[in-house]
Design a protein around this motif. Sequence first.
Motif, PDB file in Angstrom:
ATOM      1  N   ILE A   1       0.853  -1.187   0.000  1.00 15.28           N
ATOM      2  CA  ILE A   1       0.000   0.000   0.000  1.00 15.28           C
ATOM      3  C   ILE A   1       0.887   1.235   0.000  1.00 15.28           C
ATOM      4  CG2 ILE A   1      -1.963  -1.097   1.140  1.00 15.28           C
ATOM      5  CD1 ILE A   1      -0.992   0.191   3.779  1.00 15.28           C
ATOM      6  N   ASP A   2       0.329   2.357  -0.457  1.00 13.56           N
ATOM      7  CA  ASP A   2       1.099   3.593  -0.413  1.00 13.56           C
ATOM      8  C   ASP A   2       0.740   4.380   0.841  1.00 13.56           C
ATOM      9  OD1 ASP A   2      -1.309   4.901  -0.894  1.00 13.56           O
ATOM     10  OD2 ASP A   2      -0.715   5.727  -2.830  1.00 13.56           O
ATOM     11  N   ALA A   3       1.268   5.594   0.944  1.00 15.60           N
ATOM     12  CA  ALA A   3       1.085   6.401   2.152  1.00 15.60           C
ATOM     13  C   ALA A   3      -0.368   6.730   2.423  1.00 15.60           C
ATOM     14  CB  ALA A   3       1.907   7.690   2.034  1.00 15.60           C
ATOM     15  N   GLN A   4      -1.203   6.681   1.391  1.00 13.86           N
ATOM     16  CA  GLN A   4      -2.624   6.974   1.556  1.00 13.86           C
ATOM     17  C   GLN A   4      -3.457   5.701   1.710  1.00 13.86           C
ATOM     18  OE1 GLN A   4      -0.725   8.774  -1.002  1.00 13.86           O
ATOM     19  NE2 GLN A   4      -0.457  10.150   0.740  1.00 13.86           N
ATOM     20  N   GLY A   5      -2.780   4.560   1.794  1.00 17.17           N
ATOM     21  CA  GLY A   5      -3.489   3.300   1.956  1.00 17.17           C
ATOM     22  C   GLY A   5      -3.990   2.680   0.677  1.00 17.17           C
ATOM     23  N   ASN A   6      -3.584   3.233  -0.483  1.00 17.06           N
ATOM     24  CA  ASN A   6      -4.010   2.685  -1.761  1.00 17.06           C
ATOM     25  C   ASN A   6      -3.051   1.574  -2.202  1.00 17.06           C
ATOM     26  OD1 ASN A   6      -6.161   4.588  -2.112  1.00 17.06           O
ATOM     27  ND2 ASN A   6      -4.603   6.134  -2.604  1.00 17.06           N
ATOM     28  N   PRO A   7      -3.529   0.600  -2.998  1.00 18.69           N
ATOM     29  CA  PRO A   7      -2.632  -0.449  -3.485  1.00 18.69           C
ATOM     30  C   PRO A   7      -1.487   0.135  -4.304  1.00 18.69           C
ATOM     31  CG  PRO A   7      -4.929  -1.009  -3.912  1.00 18.69           C
ATOM     32  CD  PRO A   7      -4.910   0.424  -3.472  1.00 18.69           C
ATOM     33  N   ALA A   8      -0.320  -0.444  -4.148  1.00 18.94           N
ATOM     34  CA  ALA A   8       0.862  -0.035  -4.904  1.00 18.94           C
ATOM     35  C   ALA A   8       1.729  -1.264  -5.120  1.00 18.94           C
ATOM     36  CB  ALA A   8       1.640   1.046  -4.151  1.00 18.94           C
ATOM     37  N   TYR A   9       2.486  -1.242  -6.207  1.00 18.88           N
ATOM     38  CA  TYR A   9       3.373  -2.357  -6.519  1.00 18.88           C
ATOM     39  C   TYR A   9       4.810  -1.962  -6.196  1.00 18.88           C
ATOM     40  CZ  TYR A   9      -0.728  -3.387  -9.394  1.00 18.88           C
ATOM     41  OH  TYR A   9      -2.011  -3.594  -9.840  1.00 18.88           O
ATOM     42  N   ARG A  10       5.639  -2.973  -5.922  1.00 21.15           N
ATOM     43  CA  ARG A  10       7.066  -2.705  -5.683  1.00 21.15           C
ATOM     44  C   ARG A  10       7.827  -4.016  -5.710  1.00 21.15           C
ATOM     45  NH1 ARG A  10       8.588  -4.629  -0.074  1.00 21.15           N
ATOM     46  NH2 ARG A  10       7.113  -6.319  -0.237  1.00 21.15           N
ATOM     47  N   LEU A  11       9.165  -3.917  -5.829  1.00 24.68           N
ATOM     48  CA  LEU A  11      10.001  -5.105  -5.736  1.00 24.68           C
ATOM     49  C   LEU A  11      10.115  -5.509  -4.272  1.00 24.68           C
ATOM     50  CD1 LEU A  11      12.872  -4.428  -8.293  1.00 24.68           C
ATOM     51  CD2 LEU A  11      10.850  -5.860  -8.583  1.00 24.68           C
ATOM     52  N   ALA A  12      10.210  -6.820  -4.036  1.00 27.68           N
ATOM     53  CA  ALA A  12      10.093  -7.317  -2.671  1.00 27.68           C
ATOM     54  C   ALA A  12      11.255  -8.220  -2.291  1.00 27.68           C
ATOM     55  CB  ALA A  12       8.778  -8.095  -2.545  1.00 27.68           C
TER      56      ALA A  12
ATOM     57  N   PRO B   1       1.810   8.135  -9.969  1.00 28.57           N
ATOM     58  CA  PRO B   1       0.486   7.505  -9.865  1.00 28.57           C
ATOM     59  C   PRO B   1       0.114   7.043  -8.463  1.00 28.57           C
ATOM     60  CG  PRO B   1       2.031   6.006 -10.891  1.00 28.57           C
ATOM     61  CD  PRO B   1       2.743   7.313 -10.738  1.00 28.57           C
ATOM     62  N   VAL B   2       1.128   6.822  -7.598  1.00 25.95           N
ATOM     63  CA  VAL B   2       0.852   6.413  -6.218  1.00 25.95           C
ATOM     64  C   VAL B   2       1.731   7.224  -5.278  1.00 25.95           C
ATOM     65  CG1 VAL B   2       0.195   4.054  -6.860  1.00 25.95           C
ATOM     66  CG2 VAL B   2       2.581   4.558  -6.259  1.00 25.95           C
ATOM     67  N   GLY B   3       1.323   7.259  -4.004  1.00 20.68           N
ATOM     68  CA  GLY B   3       2.151   7.881  -2.983  1.00 20.68           C
ATOM     69  C   GLY B   3       3.280   6.947  -2.573  1.00 20.68           C
ATOM     70  N   ARG B   4       4.000   7.316  -1.522  1.00 22.85           N
ATOM     71  CA  ARG B   4       5.169   6.539  -1.137  1.00 22.85           C
ATOM     72  C   ARG B   4       4.774   5.112  -0.762  1.00 22.85           C
ATOM     73  NH1 ARG B   4      10.040   9.014   2.432  1.00 22.85           N
ATOM     74  NH2 ARG B   4       9.220  10.845   1.324  1.00 22.85           N
ATOM     75  N   ALA B   5       5.470   4.160  -1.367  1.00 26.13           N
ATOM     76  CA  ALA B   5       5.171   2.747  -1.127  1.00 26.13           C
ATOM     77  C   ALA B   5       5.659   2.330   0.249  1.00 26.13           C
ATOM     78  CB  ALA B   5       5.818   1.887  -2.206  1.00 26.13           C
ATOM     79  N   ASP B   6       4.856   1.513   0.922  1.00 25.79           N
ATOM     80  CA  ASP B   6       5.183   1.006   2.251  1.00 25.79           C
ATOM     81  C   ASP B   6       5.857  -0.357   2.084  1.00 25.79           C
ATOM     82  OD1 ASP B   6       5.220  -0.088   4.808  1.00 25.79           O
ATOM     83  OD2 ASP B   6       3.348   0.908   5.407  1.00 25.79           O
ATOM     84  N   ASN B   7       7.180  -0.363   2.125  1.00 28.52           N
ATOM     85  CA  ASN B   7       7.913  -1.613   1.904  1.00 28.52           C
ATOM     86  C   ASN B   7       7.721  -2.600   3.046  1.00 28.52           C
ATOM     87  OD1 ASN B   7       9.075  -0.971  -0.613  1.00 28.52           O
ATOM     88  ND2 ASN B   7      10.632   0.267   0.381  1.00 28.52           N
ATOM     89  N   ALA B   8       7.703  -2.097   4.264  1.00 24.89           N
ATOM     90  CA  ALA B   8       7.549  -2.993   5.412  1.00 24.89           C
ATOM     91  C   ALA B   8       6.206  -3.715   5.366  1.00 24.89           C
ATOM     92  CB  ALA B   8       7.685  -2.198   6.708  1.00 24.89           C
TER      93      ALA B   8
END
Length: 959
Positions: free
Chosen positions: A310-321, A935-942
């Motif tokens: 999720i991003d900083a606003q709680g929206n879905p976001a993609y990232r490498l894991a 397109p998204v806010g800051r991604a929450d990696n944790a």
Amino acid sequence: MTRTSLTQLEARDGFIPRHIGPSASEEAAMLSVLGYASRAALIDAVVPANIRRKDKLDLGQFFEPLPEQAALAKLKGIAGRNKVMKSLIGQGYYGTHTPPVILRNIFENPAWYTAYTPYQPEISQGRLEAILNFQQVITDLTGMGIANASMLDEGTAAAEAMTLIQRVGKSQSKVFYVADDVLPQTLEVVQTRALPIGVEVRTIAASDIDNLTESCFGVLLQYPGVNGDVRDYRAACEKLHAGGSMVVVAADLLSLTVLTPPGEWGADVVVGNSQRFGVPLGFGGPHAGYLATRDEYKRSMAGRLAGVTIDAQGNPAYRLALQTREQHIRREKATSNICTAQVLLAVMASMYAVYHGPQGLAGIARRVHRYTGILATALKSLGFQLANDTYFDTLTVIVDNADEIHRVANDNGVNLRRIDARHVGISLDETITRDDIALLVKIFGGADVDVDTLDKDATDAYPAALARTSAYLTHPTFNRYHAEHEMLRYLRALADKDLALDRTMIPLGSCTMKLNATSEMIPVTWPEFSNIHPFAPEDQTVGYREMIGQLEAMLCAVTGYAGVSLQPNAGSQGEYAGLLIIKKYHESRGEGHRNICLIPSSAHGTNPASANMVGMKVVVTACDANGNVDLADLKKKAEEHSANLACVMVTYPSTHGVFEEGIKELCEIVHAHGGQVYVDGANMNALVGVAGPGLFGGDVSHLNLHKTFCIPHGGGGPGVGPVAVAEHLVPFLPNQASTGYQRDEQGIGAVSSAPYGSASILPISWMYIAMMGAEGLTAATEVAILNANYIARRLAPHYPVLYTGHDGLVAHECIIDLRPLQDATGISNEDVAKRLMDFGFHAPTMSFPVPGTLMIEPTESEAKAELDRFIEAMICIHAEIVKVERGEYDRMDNPLKGAPHTAEVVTADDWQHTYSREVAAFPVPSLRKKKYWPPVGRADNAYGDRNLFCGCAPIEDYE
């Protein structure tokens, strides 16, 4: 009016000023800032005199740079020496139709091919979604729990699978069995990987797998086998598991739309290649390999893995894991190398599945299978016997004289698989037509056939128990975009979310994101390059091998080495091959005990990972306060390990972005103790035409053609990592014995599935070097150094430049230190990276090689206007940090901590920040005219690591 000479008029058609960004006046302005009268004077100050070339770079016949059209014409003539045939060789490579909407809007689209690896997720959402699509395709078709973001090819994927099951399995055995119908090139790559780590690879008849009783930690199976057999391995898997062994299956993706997936009959890992999902043959690559496994092994997987958070606003976001960071954290304990992906090709394969959908893929598979059955019926009616009773798309025909069959086939424009004197292989694919079936029957001595009549008798030729019953690709993404208009808009929507070189400078240190000129890209799609099978007869690949030979000669001239192999299909594989070559060299001299690899503490994480993969022991050497290799410590450790010293791995210019004065002394120290010098070519863009690693003491280097020599990064692959060596190491360059490719009998085994690796993208580098010539290549290096020093000098009053050489100068990149600012304000380098997105920039390299820093590399392709735009952004960001320091901005509620700002956030009715919307969205006036919206806010990696999800977004997101 002064008359302009014809020579001057012709020079204006040249490519050099198209590639090099700054004009002569802009160069003069930047030199003025630095206090140098000329580019030559700057280079004299930056590059140590003791490593400079004594003579100008000489490229032989390519010394004079060619205009774009002349270079294209010359290469077209070379390409014309190839013969484009109907290749039914199979062996893991098939003809395929690339849907035109994918060809035009992905493969030929700079929005996709000039993107970088999605380490900054907020500006990579489009390609991350495409990667997730790929992972979903693989998990669905294989029946496994999780798949990574792609591998380099099928062979290297199988090798990674072998080491994976050795790590996670419970068996103490060192034996790995490979069925005898595994692709020969895959077996060879596995053998190459196994040898230095003490794994014993044994082959076993596929028909005897059920009877295997010897202890082993794993078995590799092919499904269907290379000769066409479709075997039911259920009972064998149960027996192997009961004995403590694990099962790796190399599977054909298209067949899995109609055959029971390996995940449903006992596989622990499934690997393969996605080439036949719309990616051209290309003489062997690039193609996206894949690796899928059980969910419980996800933290031990090799390669990259895309996930959902999720991003900083709680929206879905993609990232490498997850293990994206594994090699950097574990370094010398790393078990694999993360720089092993083919993202652009994985994107193409995933979109092939999106475009066709589950019904479309199954239809293609059934058509291929039906044609295979019709051909089998026709051949049997002619009196031929088949060696395989079961098949999906491949027949092995028993013949009296295979050579005669191949001669007739070649005369009719067809390649069949050469097995031996009594057997011929035929692998059909989606390009097969009724006319092709008729031609094949004719080749085998038959008369005209009635396909419809034969069709009535054709039945499925695989065991009924292996017919697929489980659903796949049920997600809306794979069931919506079958109309071209819908597909076109989907691809455009994804591309619009991303930042690539078509929008902005990507100032990544160490990664050299430079212009990928259109004229360099055009030959990649020529049929003479794209439609050639990697195992086609040599008389059909004359042009390819001529072009490759010329490129090897060019790279030898540039580096000062004596020989080059283009087989490694990534920088990581080039490193690996280089170390294997060093190992083989020591063994040839009776010094196989040499296993110590010295690596400076500043080295990239790939270096210790590669050393570990070849069975070497890493000894870390210190760096001094200026970031240089501590020669006293290196000398001490070389003396300490003198009897067992294999090599040193050093990056030059240094990972810290400076030309170290002591590089020649370093080489002398290591050579004095019997070691070899491996010079990492990651920073070759600062050397071409100015110095050569083979000239100042290096014994072996890998190069990154996707950095210095203009092959695009493609979102994280394709890449090419050729290995270049000094004269005494030339005999040890890689072979591929399984396909008859041998440079020297002493050479190491294959490191990729095709003899020339990712051959179809080599024309890009050929074009770049031919159009630049020696003059242009040298100028590119000099301007890259100029641009980096200009940025460093302009930013120095605002950010400390961490490491410099003579007169405060850097090489082709510079490191700015944000740690003092973070200590004072709490603003981190990550905050700066995210804030740059609001300015429409990709961030520089974060925290490498020094935590808390940013490493900036502008390359020679960026004009002064773009450099100034970046400098303006960085100065503006510094001013914002100062406001935090002064208390004018809250330490937690400020434009940097809130970055990146999406359009949704900025335009929402509710704005609770203490800074203005204008500051958030338009920190400099120019953004009002041209604005990229993350397109998204800051991604929450944790959050993403705690809640790992690595498939397509949940269905409810589409409702």
